[in-house]
Structures are given as C-alpha cells and as structure tokens.
Design an enzyme around this catalytic site. Sequence first.
Site, PDB file in Angstrom:
ATOM      1  N   TYR A  53       0.852  -1.192   0.000  1.00  0.00           N
ATOM      2  CA  TYR A  53       0.000   0.000   0.000  1.00  0.00           C
ATOM      3  C   TYR A  53       0.885   1.238   0.000  1.00  0.00           C
ATOM      4  O   TYR A  53       2.088   1.171   0.295  1.00  0.00           O
ATOM      5  CB  TYR A  53      -0.914  -0.024   1.230  1.00  0.00           C
ATOM      6  N   ASN A 124     -16.295   3.402   0.744  1.00  0.00           N
ATOM      7  CA  ASN A 124     -16.885   3.038  -0.540  1.00  0.00           C
ATOM      8  C   ASN A 124     -18.011   3.958  -1.012  1.00  0.00           C
ATOM      9  O   ASN A 124     -18.029   4.349  -2.186  1.00  0.00           O
ATOM     10  CB  ASN A 124     -17.359   1.587  -0.505  1.00  0.00           C
ATOM     11  N   SER A 151     -18.319  -5.423  -7.445  1.00  0.00           N
ATOM     12  CA  SER A 151     -17.617  -5.083  -6.205  1.00  0.00           C
ATOM     13  C   SER A 151     -18.488  -4.183  -5.346  1.00  0.00           C
ATOM     14  O   SER A 151     -19.540  -3.696  -5.774  1.00  0.00           O
ATOM     15  CB  SER A 151     -16.305  -4.368  -6.521  1.00  0.00           C
ATOM     16  N   ARG A 173     -16.800 -10.385 -15.025  1.00  0.00           N
ATOM     17  CA  ARG A 173     -16.064 -11.513 -15.607  1.00  0.00           C
ATOM     18  C   ARG A 173     -16.945 -12.702 -15.951  1.00  0.00           C
ATOM     19  O   ARG A 173     -16.508 -13.599 -16.660  1.00  0.00           O
ATOM     20  CB  ARG A 173     -14.949 -11.955 -14.650  1.00  0.00           C
ATOM     21  N   PHE A 262      -8.243   8.277  -8.834  1.00  0.00           N
ATOM     22  CA  PHE A 262      -9.064   8.710  -7.702  1.00  0.00           C
ATOM     23  C   PHE A 262      -8.528   8.111  -6.422  1.00  0.00           C
ATOM     24  O   PHE A 262      -8.317   6.902  -6.330  1.00  0.00           O
ATOM     25  CB  PHE A 262     -10.528   8.286  -7.889  1.00  0.00           C
TER      26      PHE A 262
END
Length: 329
Positions: A53, A124, A151, A173, A262
């Site tokens: 990270y 989120n 997601s 997918r 972002f």
Amino acid sequence: MKRVQIGAYGEPATVAACVEVPDVGAPAAGEVVFDVLAFPVNPADMWFCRGSYRLKPPLPATPGAECIGRVAAVGSGVSHVKPGDLVINLQRENWAQRRRVKADDVIPVPAGIDLRQGAMLRINPPTALLMLTDIVDLKPGEWVVQNVANSAVGRLVIRLAKARGLKTVNVVRREALFPELKALGADLCVVDGPDLGERVKAATGGAQIRLGLDAVSGQAAGRISDCLADGGTVCTYGSMSGEDPVLPRSAPIYRGVSLTGFMLGRFLAKRSLEEIRALYADLAAQIMSGYLNAPVEKVYPIEDIKAALARADQGERAGKILVAPNGPI
C-alpha cells in the site's frame, strides 16, 4: 484492550495477530474516545498488510481504514458529539477495541443506522459518489462504464448513478452476475473481453460515453478506454491485477482520451469539514432509507482476525467480511 497488529509485511492471515495492549486512556481537550463496534476488511487493508500500500509505517503497525464506533468520552471543547453517539473515524489504525482521536476526525452518524452498513460508510459510498460527480460533469441521461461492477464500489456506483439519472454499463467476468446487478438498477451488463469497446458501442446504440471507471488496471484500463467517446476520461481507482494502467497510444493521441486517478483523501481534502460532514450525512440517510446497501457475508470476533483475513482473501464471497471487536452486532 485488544488490537490487531502486524509485525512483518506478508500474507495478511499470517502476519496479523490479535494482541493485548494498554487502554487508550481518557480524552484530552479536543479529543474523543470511542469503542469500535465493527470494521470491514477492505482490499486496501490487505495491501497494507502485504506492504504494497502507499502507506508503509514502521512495524509493528495496526491496519484499518474505517470503522463505526460508539463515543465513550469526550474532552473539553468537543460539542458536535457526546457519549453514546455513533461515529465513523476519518483516521486509520481502526482494527482495535477502542480509539482515541482528534474530535474533528469523528463524523456523527444516525443513531438507528445498521451497524454493519455503518461500518462500511467511510470509504466506498463517498468513493462511488465523488467519482460520479468530481471527474466529469455528467448530465442526466448520460452513460458511465465501469469494470468490477459486482464489487462493493461497483454496486454503489449503480445505485448512485441511478439516483442521478445516469445509465451504467457494467463490466464483469461472468454472465451469472447479470441478474443481481440488474436488480440493483444496472442498465447494461457485459462480460469483459478483447472486443469490449465494440460490444458496448453496439449495445448502447453508439452512446457517447465520457466517463469510464477502472478498478482492475493493466490492460483492462485500455478496454475501458475503448468504450469511451473521443475526449472521454478513464478514472483508475484500484488495481486488482496488481499492474499499472495501460492504454493504447491511439487513445490519448488520436482520440484525446485522458487517464486520471481517484483517491478518496485527495477529493475530501478539497472540501471543508462542514461539507465533509454534510456528504456523510447524506450518504448515511440513503443507508437508513435502505437505498444504499452492501452485502455482508460474515462478522468475525477480533480474536479470529486470522480466519477473517483468510476468508477476505478468497474470491467469490457473498459479501464483505466484517469484524466486531466488542461483541456481536
């Protein structure tokens, strides 16, 4: 009190441990102490444990980008929250039973909010919203294309775009995901592939799509760019592939397609504290109404952090993995 620490960087379930540490103590002036009721395991937390990270603090270190808590005590000069209030925390290191932070770092949330949903409010929902509002000035009726549409962020993009009158192309997918995404309000679902741009143009009637959201990176970012109109923007906010975004040179040179990125902290930094509180109040109200909702697969006690991380690292889960440090929620 209990806290999760990593003593080395590596596989999360291996390097993380629940340890006993001294209590945080009483709040000083301008501080708040709160009990952590729940926190989610996010991809960024897993990258943190692996040492991949952007933040790589000295070890031992405590992960945890978000949580929901209940205020236990406030220091002098604190007026926007009081003991008993529910809050989210804008700072990190939240994988613990109790936190002591600056008062301006806690944002009050409604008393009746579902704790599981509230634990996932901090990152989120504003990520999905601000990518729809701050990157391109989109008008009702326009299309947005995104990959990883199943997601947590992708599902929120569908709901928040619908509320703003925007249409979504949702790239996944496998076709088996189509029904649940359409139930959320997805306008179009497609399976990723090398001819993605051609199929999206055909399915949307040649719509001039100006914004594409990418959380896979690598060649997938280029496939998103293929879906865009000339002058469109690809916004990359994650890298499930672990690769840097790759766009064909024809995209920026011949078609004027741009690539941007972002990160929530950068976009919140453009706003005042009052604006940030208002942003979260609006998102919390949408959670309270039931309009915004993210699936949760299981809630683990903090003592089982290794099992929680092992499950969070597996694909095709039924929802987020959460941890409750102070008892069941």
